[in-house]
Design an enzyme around this catalytic site. Structure first.
Site, PDB file in Angstrom:
ATOM      1  N   LYS A 211      53.128  22.352  42.009  1.00  0.00           N
ATOM      2  CA  LYS A 211      53.699  21.002  42.054  1.00  0.00           C
ATOM      3  C   LYS A 211      53.232  20.252  40.821  1.00  0.00           C
ATOM      4  O   LYS A 211      52.078  19.843  40.712  1.00  0.00           O
ATOM      5  CB  LYS A 211      53.287  20.257  43.318  1.00  0.00           C
ATOM      6  CG  LYS A 211      54.049  18.949  43.500  1.00  0.00           C
ATOM      7  CD  LYS A 211      53.685  18.252  44.775  1.00  0.00           C
ATOM      8  CE  LYS A 211      54.677  17.119  45.045  1.00  0.00           C
ATOM      9  NZ  LYS A 211      54.931  16.248  43.897  1.00  0.00           N
ATOM     10  N   GLU A 260      61.460  19.561  36.992  1.00  0.00           N
ATOM     11  CA  GLU A 260      60.659  18.411  36.604  1.00  0.00           C
ATOM     12  C   GLU A 260      60.512  18.387  35.091  1.00  0.00           C
ATOM     13  O   GLU A 260      60.663  19.417  34.422  1.00  0.00           O
ATOM     14  CB  GLU A 260      59.270  18.461  37.249  1.00  0.00           C
ATOM     15  CG  GLU A 260      59.295  18.413  38.759  1.00  0.00           C
ATOM     16  CD  GLU A 260      58.228  17.511  39.345  1.00  0.00           C
ATOM     17  OE1 GLU A 260      57.462  16.915  38.567  1.00  0.00           O
ATOM     18  OE2 GLU A 260      58.179  17.401  40.578  1.00  0.00           O
ATOM     19  N   LYS A 403      54.951  20.361  50.785  1.00  0.00           N
ATOM     20  CA  LYS A 403      54.003  20.116  49.700  1.00  0.00           C
ATOM     21  C   LYS A 403      52.596  19.929  50.243  1.00  0.00           C
ATOM     22  O   LYS A 403      52.393  19.425  51.356  1.00  0.00           O
ATOM     23  CB  LYS A 403      54.425  18.885  48.887  1.00  0.00           C
ATOM     24  CG  LYS A 403      54.477  17.599  49.676  1.00  0.00           C
ATOM     25  CD  LYS A 403      55.077  16.467  48.841  1.00  0.00           C
ATOM     26  CE  LYS A 403      55.254  15.199  49.677  1.00  0.00           C
ATOM     27  NZ  LYS A 403      55.920  14.118  48.913  1.00  0.00           N
TER      28      LYS A 403
END
Length: 540
Positions: A211, A260, A403
């Protein structure tokens, strides 16, 4: 249709607590709209304007003419008036805008003025969120709600979906497909306190993605045309030229990529999120070390797992880089409904490892914990554990992606800010924090904090909240509730001081989330669940 009828529906929906009753009121109003009024009427019922920018600020709404005694406005007439406001520019624009606004409000009755004020101010809290209005569109058009929801998620425009449903029914909704160039609501991840809990949700074997501490991007490519969209579906293409250039180099004709964007330092570690966010917001490179940050390209899978793909040995690159983790469309083929393993294999065929997030397959809690530890050691936020057999669930937050972060955090909304004292005199300092109430569409205050605010953040937030101010008593500046801030805290405790009945212990600012709208902030239900020791429910 009379605008007064929309105002009456809005007031009735506000006064009604039952979901079914709200849907009935909204559906009845939608049925009465003429075809040419559906776009504007649906927007008003959702509590928003069709026009994104009108030039009308809070100050313009403070000195309004008295209301009209008789209702004469139609939905179409109001839409035309607001469209005229949105196009005013150039010399004398302020006076011209004031005249047009005064003319519109002079023709509006008291309930119509109340609705217009809420629409222009963005503070219409009538409980008619997009999900509720989607159900109302389905009821008004007499089509399955699943068709409306999928069309909404694929198009990202409830007004467009309402027109299709109310004029063409199920057949028109079925024609709404994934389109390269039209952003769609991203799949979201649920939360778990640790990797063991995450694996219980996803099952094993599972995929563990790093992440990244960056901003969510969705990139569309058609030939040489590349468009980049934010998490909130705003077009940010012009601000991210490095992303555009990188995607143009990929061996494909048409694609929709999910990922991202992130700034890194010389060693490949992520720069602070605020630098990435600022870079993406302005389109200009950050100053200092971040301006010259670069990552090397080429290397081992273990390095990619730890760093999100930034360290791969070889050529040096600079600027803000994309890192992709999903592929939704490739060269004419939609992949949304394919299992993750199929989408990710296709992603690996067309995107080099240097531009993908770190990814590992695990079968045990110990293996997942090792990947989690490596991600944290590399300076990343944590991991996302994914079920490899799950489709891409557009716009949804479920158990297929979970997550895990190393600390308690919540994304909250700033409701007000207090003027600083002592060393912070002259700045806006202490933040009033609110969680989203999914039942009312409003926000519930949880407490205050000024912890974690650097001088740089104090300067930034002072300017930001002066722009959002709606009132100022000399000490507390109340602001329009739209700025999201990520808050770290040590726990949740019962409190009689705040209306939600709970408060955060040792709350501190981690970062501002310009990439996240207030509608996606954490809910008061999630906070209360933490107080009872349970896991927070998925946000509404």
């Amino acid at each position: 249709m009379r605008f007064l009828d929309i105002a009456a529906t809005s007031a009735a929906v506000t006064a009604t607590s039952g979901r079914k009753a709200k849907i009935g009121l909204l559906a009845d109003a939608l049925r009465r709209l003429d075809p040419g009024e559906i776009v504007a009427g649906a927007a008003y019922l959702a509590g928003e304007l069709r026009q994104r920018q009108t030039g009308v600020g809070y100050a313009s709404l403070r000195d309004l003419p008295p209301p009209a005694a008789e209702a004469t406005l139609t939905v179409a007439a109001v839409d035309e008036a607001i469209a005229a406001l949105s196009t005013v520019a150039g010399a004398g624009s302020q006076n011209r805008r004031r005249q047009l606004l005064g003319s519109l409000f002079s023709a509006a009755t008291e309930p119509e003025q109340k609705l217009l004020t809420g629409l222009f101010g963005g503070e219409l809290r009538q409980g008619a969120q997009a999900g509720l209005l989607a159900e109302a569109v389905a009821a008004a058009a007499e089509v399955p709600s699943t068709l409306v929801r999928r069309a909404l998620l694929l198009s990202g425009d409830l007004k467009f979906v309402a027109v299709a449903a109310l004029t063409g029914g199920a057949a028109a909704l079925a024609e709404i497909q994934l389109r390269v160039g039209t952003p769609l609501s991203p799949m979201l991840a649920g939360s778990a306190p640790d990797v063991a809990a995450a694996l219980l949700a996803t099952g094993a074997p599972a995929i563990v993605d790093t992440k990244l501490d960056g901003i969510r991007i969705q990139v569309h490519r058609s030939g040489d045309d590349v468009a980049v969209f934010s998490r909130s579906l705003d077009d940010i293409t012009a601000r991210l030229p490095e992303v555009v250039a990188a995607v143009r180099e990929l061996p494909l004709r048409a694609a929709i990529l999910d990922g991202e964007a992130m700034l890194t330092d010389d060693s490949g570690r992520p720069r602070p999120f605020q630098e990435t966010s600022s870079r993406a917001a302005t389109g200009r490179a950050a100053t200092g070390r971040a301006a010259t940050s670069r990552a090397t390209v080429g290397g081992a899978a273990s390095n990619r797992a730890a760093t999100g793909g930034a360290v791969v040995g070889g050529a040096a690159v600079s600027g803000l880089r994309p890192y992709f983790f999903d592929l939704l469309h490739l060269d004419g083929t939609d992949l949304l409904d394919e299992p993750g393993r199929t989408r990710w294999a296709a992603l690996g065929d067309v995107v080099p490892a240097a531009l993908t997030v770190g990814r590992s397959e695990v079968e045990t809690e110990e293996q997942a914990a090792a990947v989690f530890a490596a991600a944290l050691a590399a300076g990343q936020e944590g991991v996302v554990i994914k079920a490899p057999g799950a489709p891409y669930d557009v716009g949804r937050r479920g158990a297929a992606w979970v997550k895990v972060k190393p600390r308690h955090t919540l994304d909250l909304v700033v409701l007000a800010v207090e003027r600083g004292s002592g060393r912070r005199r002259g700045w806006l300092s202490n933040l009033h924090l609110g969680a989203r109430d999914p039942r009312t569409g409003g926000f519930v205050m949880l407490g205050k904090t000024f912890k974690g605010l650097t001088d740089e953040l104090l300067r930034w937030q002072t300017e930001r909240f002066q722009q959002l101010a709606v009132s100022d008593d000399g000490w507390v500046v109340r602001v329009h509730p739209e700025q999201v801030v990520e808050i770290a805290f040590d726990g949740v405790q019962t409190s009689t001081r705040y209306p939600g009945g709970v408060a955060l212990r040792f709350a501190r600012v981690l970062r501002y989330r310009d990439d996240k709208p207030a509608a996606e902030a954490d809910t008061i239900d999630a906070v209360r669940a933490l107080n009872t020791g349970g896991h927070p429910p998925d946000p509404a």
